[in-house]
Design a protein around this motif. Structure first.
Motif, PDB file in Angstrom:
ATOM      1  N   SER A  84       0.827  -1.213   0.000  1.00 49.22           N
ATOM      2  CA  SER A  84       0.000   0.000   0.000  1.00 49.22           C
ATOM      3  C   SER A  84       0.857   1.256   0.000  1.00 49.22           C
ATOM      4  O   SER A  84       0.468   2.282  -0.563  1.00 49.22           O
ATOM      5  CB  SER A  84      -0.945   0.009   1.199  1.00 49.22           C
ATOM      6  N   GLY A  85       2.025   1.189   0.634  1.00 49.18           N
ATOM      7  CA  GLY A  85       2.903   2.347   0.644  1.00 49.18           C
ATOM      8  C   GLY A  85       3.331   2.740  -0.750  1.00 49.18           C
ATOM      9  O   GLY A  85       3.469   3.932  -1.060  1.00 49.18           O
ATOM     10  N   ALA A  86       3.520   1.729  -1.616  1.00 48.56           N
ATOM     11  CA  ALA A  86       3.913   2.015  -2.998  1.00 48.56           C
ATOM     12  C   ALA A  86       2.826   2.795  -3.715  1.00 48.56           C
ATOM     13  O   ALA A  86       3.125   3.659  -4.548  1.00 48.56           O
ATOM     14  CB  ALA A  86       4.210   0.717  -3.749  1.00 48.56           C
ATOM     15  N   LEU A  87       1.560   2.522  -3.392  1.00 50.70           N
ATOM     16  CA  LEU A  87       0.471   3.261  -4.037  1.00 50.70           C
ATOM     17  C   LEU A  87       0.572   4.749  -3.728  1.00 50.70           C
ATOM     18  O   LEU A  87       0.385   5.595  -4.607  1.00 50.70           O
ATOM     19  CB  LEU A  87      -0.880   2.718  -3.581  1.00 50.70           C
ATOM     20  N   TYR A  88       0.867   5.064  -2.478  1.00 54.27           N
ATOM     21  CA  TYR A  88       0.982   6.476  -2.103  1.00 54.27           C
ATOM     22  C   TYR A  88       2.234   7.101  -2.712  1.00 54.27           C
ATOM     23  O   TYR A  88       2.230   8.273  -3.115  1.00 54.27           O
ATOM     24  CB  TYR A  88       0.981   6.617  -0.578  1.00 54.27           C
ATOM     25  N   ARG A  89       3.308   6.317  -2.800  1.00 55.99           N
ATOM     26  CA  ARG A  89       4.518   6.816  -3.451  1.00 55.99           C
ATOM     27  C   ARG A  89       4.246   7.098  -4.937  1.00 55.99           C
ATOM     28  O   ARG A  89       4.720   8.092  -5.494  1.00 55.99           O
ATOM     29  CB  ARG A  89       5.652   5.790  -3.320  1.00 55.99           C
ATOM     30  N   ILE A  90       3.477   6.216  -5.556  1.00 58.83           N
ATOM     31  CA  ILE A  90       3.151   6.397  -6.975  1.00 58.83           C
ATOM     32  C   ILE A  90       2.301   7.649  -7.170  1.00 58.83           C
ATOM     33  O   ILE A  90       2.520   8.424  -8.111  1.00 58.83           O
ATOM     34  CB  ILE A  90       2.405   5.159  -7.511  1.00 58.83           C
ATOM     35  N   ALA A 150      12.668   2.742  -9.023  1.00 60.04           N
ATOM     36  CA  ALA A 150      13.770   3.493  -8.414  1.00 60.04           C
ATOM     37  C   ALA A 150      13.307   4.864  -7.942  1.00 60.04           C
ATOM     38  O   ALA A 150      13.674   5.321  -6.848  1.00 60.04           O
ATOM     39  CB  ALA A 150      14.918   3.636  -9.411  1.00 60.04           C
ATOM     40  N   GLN A 151      12.497   5.527  -8.756  1.00 58.02           N
ATOM     41  CA  GLN A 151      12.047   6.875  -8.396  1.00 58.02           C
ATOM     42  C   GLN A 151      11.183   6.876  -7.139  1.00 58.02           C
ATOM     43  O   GLN A 151      11.361   7.715  -6.258  1.00 58.02           O
ATOM     44  CB  GLN A 151      11.266   7.506  -9.553  1.00 58.02           C
ATOM     45  N   ILE A 152      10.258   5.924  -7.037  1.00 61.59           N
ATOM     46  CA  ILE A 152       9.356   5.965  -5.889  1.00 61.59           C
ATOM     47  C   ILE A 152      10.018   5.446  -4.617  1.00 61.59           C
ATOM     48  O   ILE A 152       9.535   5.721  -3.511  1.00 61.59           O
ATOM     49  CB  ILE A 152       8.046   5.187  -6.163  1.00 61.59           C
ATOM     50  N   ARG A 153      11.119   4.706  -4.749  1.00 65.18           N
ATOM     51  CA  ARG A 153      11.817   4.204  -3.569  1.00 65.18           C
ATOM     52  C   ARG A 153      12.879   5.178  -3.064  1.00 65.18           C
ATOM     53  O   ARG A 153      13.558   4.907  -2.074  1.00 65.18           O
ATOM     54  CB  ARG A 153      12.497   2.858  -3.882  1.00 65.18           C
ATOM     55  N   SER A 154      13.023   6.305  -3.701  1.00 66.05           N
ATOM     56  CA  SER A 154      14.007   7.303  -3.308  1.00 66.05           C
ATOM     57  C   SER A 154      13.500   8.115  -2.111  1.00 66.05           C
ATOM     58  O   SER A 154      12.343   7.978  -1.690  1.00 66.05           O
ATOM     59  CB  SER A 154      14.295   8.250  -4.475  1.00 66.05           C
ATOM     60  N   GLN A 155      14.366   8.978  -1.578  1.00 63.05           N
ATOM     61  CA  GLN A 155      13.951   9.855  -0.489  1.00 63.05           C
ATOM     62  C   GLN A 155      12.834  10.797  -0.918  1.00 63.05           C
ATOM     63  O   GLN A 155      11.913  11.079  -0.162  1.00 63.05           O
ATOM     64  CB  GLN A 155      15.152  10.662   0.016  1.00 63.05           C
ATOM     65  N   GLY A 209      10.626  10.104  -3.155  1.00 60.13           N
ATOM     66  CA  GLY A 209       9.427   9.266  -3.209  1.00 60.13           C
ATOM     67  C   GLY A 209       8.807   9.089  -1.842  1.00 60.13           C
ATOM     68  O   GLY A 209       7.576   9.098  -1.688  1.00 60.13           O
ATOM     69  N   SER A 210       9.656   8.958  -0.834  1.00 62.02           N
ATOM     70  CA  SER A 210       9.175   8.817   0.534  1.00 62.02           C
ATOM     71  C   SER A 210       8.478  10.086   1.007  1.00 62.02           C
ATOM     72  O   SER A 210       7.413  10.033   1.642  1.00 62.02           O
ATOM     73  CB  SER A 210      10.349   8.488   1.462  1.00 62.02           C
ATOM     74  N   ALA A 249       3.401  13.047   2.190  1.00 60.86           N
ATOM     75  CA  ALA A 249       2.613  14.271   1.972  1.00 60.86           C
ATOM     76  C   ALA A 249       1.199  13.958   1.505  1.00 60.86           C
ATOM     77  O   ALA A 249       0.219  14.539   2.004  1.00 60.86           O
ATOM     78  CB  ALA A 249       3.315  15.171   0.963  1.00 60.86           C
ATOM     79  N   VAL A 250       1.038  13.043   0.552  1.00 58.61           N
ATOM     80  CA  VAL A 250      -0.304  12.769   0.022  1.00 58.61           C
ATOM     81  C   VAL A 250      -1.097  11.833   0.927  1.00 58.61           C
ATOM     82  O   VAL A 250      -2.327  11.826   0.889  1.00 58.61           O
ATOM     83  CB  VAL A 250      -0.232  12.187  -1.414  1.00 58.61           C
ATOM     84  N   ALA A 251      -0.396  11.043   1.753  1.00 60.49           N
ATOM     85  CA  ALA A 251      -1.090  10.091   2.620  1.00 60.49           C
ATOM     86  C   ALA A 251      -1.896  10.773   3.718  1.00 60.49           C
ATOM     87  O   ALA A 251      -2.794  10.163   4.301  1.00 60.49           O
ATOM     88  CB  ALA A 251      -0.098   9.114   3.239  1.00 60.49           C
TER      89      ALA A 251
END
Length: 230
Positions: free
Chosen positions: A35-41, A88-93, A95-96, A101-103
């Motif tokens: 689910s965290g990846a969804l917010y990163r995306i 790679a982009q969403i796993r970066s700082q 991306g975090s 912010a959006v969560a």
């Protein structure tokens, strides 16, 4: 949804939820929800579209129209947005920061709720996040709240970044983790909190194997899987 076995793995950033959840999904042959990846995306897609993370209505539009796929690979699960590998982009700082912010936006969380619940399909689902057991799958039979000290989580994150060629100081990472913990636990929308029926596991001094074995034992105790003959 009630007929599909679900194991929820919640907890703060850096506690090892992703590694544990992927190991459990692979071991059991179940589906995996990151689910965290969804917010990163969502955060990354907003950057690509020049949308402010604070512009809730536009961020919701992004969340509702995501063209995203999770693709298993030897290196883990890769994430594709509109046909492009953005792992790679969403796993970066960055991306975090975007995810955090959006969560906090309540309407964004609602927009992603049905998408997350639809992933609970047979033979079962391992759901990794921060509100899996409290909001997304409140009726799940097994809920894990995986935690670790802020110092242990900062060291793990530093090691991950060094492997990617990124150099970040430990004090800076520790500050970032403490700040994110503060935001996650005090946000009005689905704050980070252990479900009342969750099993608390502190991974500060435990290996991934040890934590995984413990969760599998709990799953067997709950009747979700067959008990190992060993």
């Amino acid at each position: 949804m009630s007929k599909v076995p679900v194991i929820c793995v919640d907890g703060p950033s850096g506690a090892g939820k992703g590694t544990l959840s992927q190991r459990l999904a692979e071991t059991l042959g179940w589906h995996l929800l990151d689910s965290g990846a969804l917010y990163r995306i969502v955060g990354h897609a907003c950057v690509l579209r020049d949308i402010s993370w604070q512009d809730e209505s536009r961020v919701v539009e992004v969340a509702e129209t995501l063209d995203v796929r999770f693709v298993p690979s030897p290196a883990g699960v890769s994430v594709w947005l509109e046909g492009e590998d953005v792992t790679a982009q969403i796993r970066s700082q960055d991306g975090s920061r975007g995810a955090s912010a959006v969560a906090v936006l309540a309407k964004v969380r609602v927009a992603l709720l049905d998408r997350q619940r639809s992933m609970a399909t047979l033979p079962g689902l391992v759901a990794d996040g921060r509100d899996m057991g409290t909001v997304v799958f409140p009726n799940a039979v097994l809920k894990i709240f995986l935690t670790a000290s802020a110092e242990a989580r900062a060291r793990r994150r530093q090691a991950q970044l060094l492997e990617k060629g990124e150099s970040v100081s430990l004090p800076r990472l520790l500050d970032s983790i403490n700040e994110r913990d503060e935001r996650d636990t005090n946000r009005s929308a689905s704050p980070l909190v252990a479900a009342k029926d969750a099993v608390l596991i502190d991974s500060s001094t435990l290996t991934v194997d040890a934590v995984c074995d413990r969760v599998l034992e709990l799953a067997a105790d709950k009747g979700l899987i067959a008990r190992s003959p060993n």
